[in-house]
Design an enzyme around this catalytic site. Structure first.
Site, PDB file in Angstrom:
ATOM      1  N   HIS A 147      10.807 -43.906  33.731  1.00 26.96           N
ATOM      2  CA  HIS A 147       9.680 -44.755  34.121  1.00 26.96           C
ATOM      3  C   HIS A 147      10.049 -46.237  33.913  1.00 26.96           C
ATOM      4  O   HIS A 147       9.844 -47.075  34.776  1.00 26.96           O
ATOM      5  CB  HIS A 147       8.449 -44.385  33.307  1.00 26.96           C
ATOM      6  CG  HIS A 147       7.334 -45.376  33.424  1.00 26.96           C
ATOM      7  ND1 HIS A 147       6.600 -45.522  34.582  1.00 26.96           N
ATOM      8  CD2 HIS A 147       6.855 -46.302  32.564  1.00 26.96           C
ATOM      9  CE1 HIS A 147       5.709 -46.485  34.407  1.00 26.96           C
ATOM     10  NE2 HIS A 147       5.851 -46.975  33.199  1.00 26.96           N
ATOM     11  N   ARG A 150      10.671 -40.202  41.530  1.00 23.03           N
ATOM     12  CA  ARG A 150      11.196 -41.242  40.655  1.00 23.03           C
ATOM     13  C   ARG A 150      12.435 -40.692  39.965  1.00 23.03           C
ATOM     14  O   ARG A 150      12.338 -39.927  39.006  1.00 23.03           O
ATOM     15  CB  ARG A 150      10.124 -41.619  39.614  1.00 23.03           C
ATOM     16  CG  ARG A 150      10.358 -42.939  38.920  1.00 23.03           C
ATOM     17  CD  ARG A 150       9.460 -43.074  37.698  1.00 23.03           C
ATOM     18  NE  ARG A 150       9.951 -42.244  36.630  1.00 23.03           N
ATOM     19  CZ  ARG A 150       9.168 -41.620  35.742  1.00 23.03           C
ATOM     20  NH1 ARG A 150       7.879 -41.726  35.785  1.00 23.03           N
ATOM     21  NH2 ARG A 150       9.715 -40.881  34.788  1.00 23.03           N
ATOM     22  N   TYR A 196      10.215 -34.691  29.148  1.00 21.90           N
ATOM     23  CA  TYR A 196       9.152 -34.059  29.941  1.00 21.90           C
ATOM     24  C   TYR A 196       9.604 -33.469  31.269  1.00 21.90           C
ATOM     25  O   TYR A 196       8.782 -32.955  32.016  1.00 21.90           O
ATOM     26  CB  TYR A 196       7.985 -35.030  30.167  1.00 21.90           C
ATOM     27  CG  TYR A 196       8.344 -36.389  30.765  1.00 21.90           C
ATOM     28  CD1 TYR A 196       8.455 -36.556  32.136  1.00 21.90           C
ATOM     29  CD2 TYR A 196       8.565 -37.486  29.937  1.00 21.90           C
ATOM     30  CE1 TYR A 196       8.785 -37.791  32.676  1.00 21.90           C
ATOM     31  CE2 TYR A 196       8.899 -38.733  30.466  1.00 21.90           C
ATOM     32  CZ  TYR A 196       9.000 -38.878  31.837  1.00 21.90           C
ATOM     33  OH  TYR A 196       9.328 -40.096  32.361  1.00 21.90           O
TER      34      TYR A 196
END
Ligand SMILES: Cc1ncc(C[n+]2csc(CCOP(=O)(O)OP(=O)(O)O)c2C)c(N)n1
Lengths: 325, 394
Positions: free
Chosen positions: B285, B281, B294
């Site tokens: 998100h 990805r 993160y």
């Protein structure tokens, strides 16, 4: 005292609970290093380590089943469900297991140390699946406590009481207020009692009852009514199960009228239970039918959110109708 | 019916354990990043027309995502979810299927709708939740659905489509249809109970269903190694007795090949197939997320080099099916079209207040009719508070 928003107050309560008891654990989806999608658990993994604050796989039934096991073992799990809308995959574990552990075993085992935290409620343009207020489903389940705070001060005191309470507690956090609600919060440890409603404003003409984010809305409606010369008594229920019949009944005996407002759809919402109970407690004191201002009986929409909501204008109109009955 | 379902392996007299990684799973790759086909690779069935349709869908997807992320930043839409770097999975799957096959997505599969020709206006109307949205403005942006295009409307609770896909496919089989169901989900959603329930149902009841896992390494902030142990999602398929394949999800020819094969297999054998597509990805998100909290930029940069769209473009150029001039012209045109469509969609009215109570049931029951009437009376009293609906109440 410090200025905190609702998230910071929750984070602060979790921090206190983890510091005082090594067996206290915080876990859920994205809860670890990232601190949860809303950041309620920020900094806890750094402080207490990966064994006590961690990400779980993406499986709500697993999270609560795991938490039930931990609680039965004697640990103190605080499980996060990312949105209350996603608590339903864990429904079986909560309703059939958490709630009945003590009863079915004759208290040979219990999961009283379990606390489930979850953000609930609408008004955030979240549509069907990021807006629900599912407290009534859990209020129908003997064996659980269901708690909903209205602001940062309440959130910290009620969450600490929930974590330390020896019953499984579902703690619904009004996500619309996470950052919007800011207030004075003592940095030290304190608890607010579970099962106790709070009268937040004295009045004579009508009692208004709500919980969580809906408190803001009835406050606003009460202010409008005040301008019309209507004096509202305002009560925050704070604990949905078991709820404080006495405080509500005493207020209704004084004012003679009751209006209950919640976000969830009206049919079989918790207002219905309150209305039935108060009617039997206070029948001879009532001067008008108990009014309910709640969500429309539809799933929570996106574009027509304003129309769906039990907003202050709808509450205000109902106050007038009740007083002029 | 039989209870003799275990293949008898060798008998041993000392404990012999199988560990999670001992099942070795090969990865299908057909196309390299330069656009060359690996020597001896088994090509999917693809001609120039299909290749062009596929490439144009990829391009549209990239432009739509980039423009809509920008539109969200400008406050024009509330939310968006992109599929940057993973476009080849949904577009490739759609290219390998018949348009009549049912497509059940998780939410990052706009590519299949694009391939099937969902109109630009339809995308916009959904994202702006206006009165022309097929979903009537009830769900957040990117929750598309189209009966005409056999694309099941997205539901936010993760994994719920997985057992549904098994049931849908079983129905197709019973009715003798020459159709399959494909069901997409992320490696995160594969942790849900519904995943295990769905795979087992499909396996036991022999449903012609293709389970397609987009393994993009993250579920919001949770990396795959905090999501599951063992050899990916593919190894779970093996456990359920389902034919399983792992592919390079950034290689559109591998996607097409695997799905074409899976479709034929599912129909011929009345059996499910699971495909695990390894990808990444590249973006956040969603527009509510910030991945810098993160993961590192270096990690992301590595994956930029595996861009599935440039990989397909390189192949198209080598086939002489595409040129740099066509490329520039296509992207310019798409950008203009998307911008123009945004401007149109944002001016269209929100749904009328009546749409609040329809579709809860097949017809509006009395209690809802009454609630609607009360609501209308109320709105007429405070028209300024309900600006979208007040003016249109008769
Ligand atoms: C039952 C449920 N739990 C939690 C969520 C919140 N949520 C939305 S997307 C997501 C991550 C999904 O990750 P993955 O399945 O790997 O797909 P990806 O986003 O990586 O494409 C989460 C936790 C949800 N939508 N439904």
């Amino acid at each position: 005292m410090a200025q905190m928003n609702l998230l910071q107050a929750i984070n602060n309560a979790l921090d206190i609970a983890m510091a005082e008891d090594d067996s206290t654990l915080c876990f859920g989806e994205d809860v670890g290093h990232f601190g949860g999608v809303f950041r309620a658990t920020s900094g806890l993994q750094e402080k207490y380590g990966k064994n006590r604050c961690f990400n779980t796989p993406l499986v709500e039934q697993g999270i609560i089943g795991f938490a039930n096991g931990l609680a039965a073992q004697g640990s103190r799990p605080i499980a996060e469900i990312q949105f209350a809308d996603y608590i339903f995959p864990a429904f079986d574990q909560i309703v059939n297991e958490s709630a009945k552990f003590r009863y079915r075993s004759g208290n040979e085992f219990n999961v009283g140390r379990l606390t489930i935290r979850t953000p609930y409620g609408g008004g955030i343009a979240g549509g069907l699946y990021h807006s629900q207020s599912p407290e009534a489903y859990f209020a129908h389940t003997p064996g659980l406590k269901v708690v909903v705070p209205r602001n940062p001060y309440q959130a910290k005191g009620l969450l600490l009481a929930s974590i330390r309470d020896d019953n499984p507690v579902v703690f619904f956090e009004p996500k619309r207020l996470y950052r919007a609600s800011i207030g004075e919060v003592p940095e030290e440890d304190y608890q607010l009692p579970l099962g106790k409603a709070e009268v937040t404003q004295q009045g004579n003409d009508i009692s208004l009852l709500a919980w969580g984010a809906q408190m803001e809305i009835i406050d606003k409606a009460a202010e409008m009514a005040q301008a019309d010369g209507i004096s509202c008594e305002i009560i925050d229920l704070r604990t949905i199960l078991p709820w404080d019949v006495e405080t509500v009944a005493n207020s209704v005996r004084k004012t003679g009228r009751l209006l209950i407002s919640h976000e969830a759809p009206i049919t079989a919402g918790f207002a219905g239970e309150i209305a039935a109970q108060i009617q039997s407690e206070c029948f001879l004191s009532l001067e008008s039918p108990i009014a309910r201002v709640c969500g429309v009986d539809t799933p929570y929409p996106l574009a027509l959110e304003k129309e769906h909501m039990a907003d202050h204008l709808k509450v205000y109109e109902a106050i007038k109708a009740s007083v002029n009955y | 019916m039989s209870t003799e379902i275990y293949n008898e392996g060798p008998v041993v007299h000392e404990p012999a354990f199988i560990d999670g990684h001992s099942v070795e799973i090969p990865t299908l790759k057909i196309l390299n990043q330069d656009g060359d086909v690996y020597p001896g690779a088994a090509m999917p069935e693809i001609d120039e027309a299909l290749a062009l349709r596929t490439y144009k869908a990829l391009a549209f997807h990239r432009v739509l995502d980039e423009r809509m992320i920008a539109a969200q930043r400008q406050g024009r839409i509330s939310f968006y979810m992109a599929a940057l770097g993973e476009e080849a999975t949904s577009v490739g799957a759609a290219a390998a299927l018949k348009d009549t096959d049912m497509f059940m997505g998780q939410y990052r599969e706009q590519g299949a709708l694009i391939f099937r020709g969902f109109a630009l206006e339809d995308f916009m109307n959904q994202m702006f939740s206006n009165e022309k949205d097929l979903g009537k403005g009830r769900q957040m942006p990117i929750h598309y659905g189209s009966n005409a295009l056999n694309y099941m409307t997205i539901s936010s609770p993760l994994g719920t489509q997985i057992p549904q896909a098994a049931g849908y496919a079983y129905g197709q089989k019973l009715q003798g249809k020459d159709e399959v169901t494909i069901c997409f989900f992320g490696e995160g959603a594969a942790s849900e109970g519904d995943f295990h329930a769905g795979l087992n149902m499909a396996a036991v009841h022999e449903a012609p269903c293709i389970f397609f896992c987009r393994n993009n390494g993250y579920a919001i902030s949770t990396p795959a190694d905090e999501q599951f142990r063992g050899n990916g999602i593919a190894s779970r398929g093996v456990g359920y007795g389902i034919k399983t394949i792992r592919i390079d999800g950034n290689d559109i020819l591998a996607v097409i090949k695997a799905v074409q094969w899976a479709r034929a297999y599912a129909l011929e054998n009345s059996a499910p197939v699971i495909i695990e597509a390894m990808s990444y990805r590249l973006g956040a998100h969603s527009t509510s997320d910030d991945p810098s909290g993160y993961r590192t930029k270096e990690e992301e940069a590595k994956w930029h080099e595996h861009d599935p769209i440039s990989r397909m473009k390189n192949w198209m150029l080598k086939q002489n099916w595409w040129s740099e001039e066509q490329e520039t012209a296509l992207f310019d045109k798409l950008r203009e079209e998307v911008l123009a469509a945004v401007k149109v969609a944002e001016k269209i009215d929100k749904p009328p207040v009546e749409d609040l109570v329809t579709d809860v049931y097949d017809t509006v029951p009395t209690h809802l009719q009454k609630q609607l009437e009360q609501l209308k009376t109320h709105i007429k009293k405070y028209p300024d508070a309900y600006p979208f609906t007040a003016g249109r109440i008769k």
